[in-house]
Design an enzyme around this catalytic site. Structure first.
Site, PDB file in Angstrom:
ATOM      1  N   ARG A 270      42.467  31.642  47.839  1.00  0.00           N
ATOM      2  CA  ARG A 270      41.046  31.968  47.681  1.00  0.00           C
ATOM      3  C   ARG A 270      40.834  32.885  46.474  1.00  0.00           C
ATOM      4  O   ARG A 270      40.301  32.477  45.453  1.00  0.00           O
ATOM      5  CB  ARG A 270      40.513  32.632  48.974  1.00  0.00           C
ATOM      6  CG  ARG A 270      38.975  32.652  49.082  1.00  0.00           C
ATOM      7  CD  ARG A 270      38.280  33.748  48.292  1.00  0.00           C
ATOM      8  NE  ARG A 270      38.652  35.097  48.705  1.00  0.00           N
ATOM      9  CZ  ARG A 270      38.202  36.182  48.103  1.00  0.00           C
ATOM     10  NH1 ARG A 270      37.388  36.095  47.053  1.00  0.00           N
ATOM     11  NH2 ARG A 270      38.609  37.382  48.504  1.00  0.00           N
ATOM     12  N   ASP A 271      41.287  34.118  46.559  1.00  0.00           N
ATOM     13  CA  ASP A 271      41.001  35.096  45.511  1.00  0.00           C
ATOM     14  C   ASP A 271      41.752  34.797  44.227  1.00  0.00           C
ATOM     15  O   ASP A 271      41.329  35.183  43.138  1.00  0.00           O
ATOM     16  CB  ASP A 271      41.348  36.501  46.015  1.00  0.00           C
ATOM     17  CG  ASP A 271      40.714  37.597  45.177  1.00  0.00           C
ATOM     18  OD1 ASP A 271      39.872  37.287  44.328  1.00  0.00           O
ATOM     19  OD2 ASP A 271      41.068  38.773  45.374  1.00  0.00           O
TER      20      ASP A 271
ATOM     21  N   HIS B 265      43.867  45.637  43.110  1.00  0.00           N
ATOM     22  CA  HIS B 265      43.975  44.882  41.867  1.00  0.00           C
ATOM     23  C   HIS B 265      44.756  45.713  40.855  1.00  0.00           C
ATOM     24  O   HIS B 265      44.694  46.948  40.859  1.00  0.00           O
ATOM     25  CB  HIS B 265      42.584  44.534  41.324  1.00  0.00           C
ATOM     26  CG  HIS B 265      41.929  43.428  42.072  1.00  0.00           C
ATOM     27  ND1 HIS B 265      41.369  42.332  41.445  1.00  0.00           N
ATOM     28  CD2 HIS B 265      41.730  43.225  43.395  1.00  0.00           C
ATOM     29  CE1 HIS B 265      40.858  41.507  42.350  1.00  0.00           C
ATOM     30  NE2 HIS B 265      41.066  42.035  43.543  1.00  0.00           N
TER      31      HIS B 265
ATOM     32  N   CYS C 118      37.436  38.900  40.879  1.00  0.00           N
ATOM     33  CA  CYS C 118      36.050  38.600  41.259  1.00  0.00           C
ATOM     34  C   CYS C 118      35.305  37.989  40.082  1.00  0.00           C
ATOM     35  O   CYS C 118      35.238  38.596  39.012  1.00  0.00           O
ATOM     36  CB  CYS C 118      35.353  39.887  41.702  1.00  0.00           C
ATOM     37  SG  CYS C 118      33.590  39.702  42.025  1.00  0.00           S
TER      38      CYS C 118
ATOM     39  N   ASN D 255      44.964  40.462  40.896  1.00  0.00           N
ATOM     40  CA  ASN D 255      45.429  40.991  42.168  1.00  0.00           C
ATOM     41  C   ASN D 255      46.842  41.534  41.982  1.00  0.00           C
ATOM     42  O   ASN D 255      47.556  41.134  41.066  1.00  0.00           O
ATOM     43  CB  ASN D 255      45.491  39.866  43.220  1.00  0.00           C
ATOM     44  CG  ASN D 255      44.128  39.415  43.684  1.00  0.00           C
ATOM     45  OD1 ASN D 255      43.482  40.080  44.485  1.00  0.00           O
ATOM     46  ND2 ASN D 255      43.675  38.273  43.185  1.00  0.00           N
TER      47      ASN D 255
END
Length: 301
Positions: A11-12, A205, A236, A245
């Site tokens: 996802r991220d 992050h 983001c 991340n």
């Protein structure tokens, strides 16, 4: 104290990639992560495909992955419709995100704090009795690229509101890598003192190179759950400079070298990371161990 790694690359990590990652590659990657020993996998995001086109195949991915009884499968949702989609896909947990910064919340989800909390209340009512858990993330908890410093009192207040809504666990996110180790240790110590019965995750992050130091500060303050992404990719899409991340294989390598207990297979993580260029179409991702090798990898003299 065993450290639990929660993998967020599906996802991220993937959401920031320009090349569309095929549904087949997403499913194959998640199935490989299943076997590494991570405790959670953030599978996808049930949001508008217009907002995050990379995750437009959320249902297909979530419904076709292999399931491991030792892994919790999570989907990020932004509204009641997203929660309904996650429930239909039989995910174990949904992740709700609101930014401590009013400016970032408006930029990220186009809502005021009051509007976000009202939507979360509807979602909590929907989830009740379903067996699906809710995690509440406070984004920009350690600083905002638009507003600067965020008061610890404000973040504490959001945590209270989340718990009052019935959320099962809390994540504090350093969305753009603005935190430092002293800040993490001081604030997390306070949070754990006030909310000792609520499971806490740190989502860090490495935007400014302090990610692993911040993780160690979190461990010193008693945190045992951390989000990370294989290869150190992600961020983001709605915050300037939100790349990076903390890298899962770098985290696990460090924990192993320091003798800090965990249950994750480093070699399998490295193997997945080595295959990332074929999946995302680039090789310039931040992970270091995949490039340099483990410190135990010796070379001929």
């Amino acid at each position: 104290m065993t450290i639990h790694i929660q993998e967020v690359i599906p996802r991220d990590g993937f959401q920031m990639e320009k090349k569309f990652i095929t549904t087949e590659d997403k499913i194959k990657t998640i199935n490989r992560i299943n076997r590494t020993g991570v405790s959670k996998i953030e599978v996808t995001s049930f949001v508008s495909p217009k907002a995050v086109p990379q995750l437009s195949d959320a249902e297909e991915v979530a419904k076709n992955i292999e399931r491991n009884d030792d892994v919790t499968y999570v989907g990020l949702v932004a509204n009641l419709r997203g929660a309904e989609r996650a429930a239909d896909a039989r995910l174990d947990e949904i992740n709700l995100v609101m930014s401590a910064s009013a400016s970032h919340n408006k930029k990220n989800v186009n809502k005021t704090h009051e509007e976000s909390l009202a939507e979360f209340s509807k979602i909590a009512d929907f989830v009740k009795g379903s067996g699906m858990k809710i995690n509440g993330t406070v984004a920009t908890a350690f600083g905002c690229p638009f507003e600067g410093a965020i008061s610890e009192e404000a973040v504490m207040d959001f945590i209270r509101k989340y718990i009052d809504l019935g959320m099962d666990s809390i994540t504090l996110a350093d969305t753009t890598g603005m935190a430092n180790p002293n800040q993490i240790k001081r604030f997390i110590t306070d949070v754990k003192a006030h909310f000792e019965d609520t499971p806490l995750t740190l989502h860090l992050h490495d935007t400014r190179g302090m990610g692993l130091a911040n993780l160690l500060a979190g461990i010193e303050a008693g945190v045992t759950r951390f989000d990370s992404a294989i290869g150190g990719i992600g961020g983001c899409p709605f915050a300037p400079g939100a790349s990076g991340n903390i890298c899962t294989e770098d985290v696990v390598h460090m924990l192993g070298e320091m003798g800090i207990p965990h249950n994750v297979d480093l070699d399998e993580l490295i193997a997945i990371s080595k295959d990332l260029p074929d999946i995302i179409g680039r090789s310039d991702y931040p992970g270091q161990v995949v490039k340099a090798g483990k410190v135990s990898d010796l070379h001929e003299f």
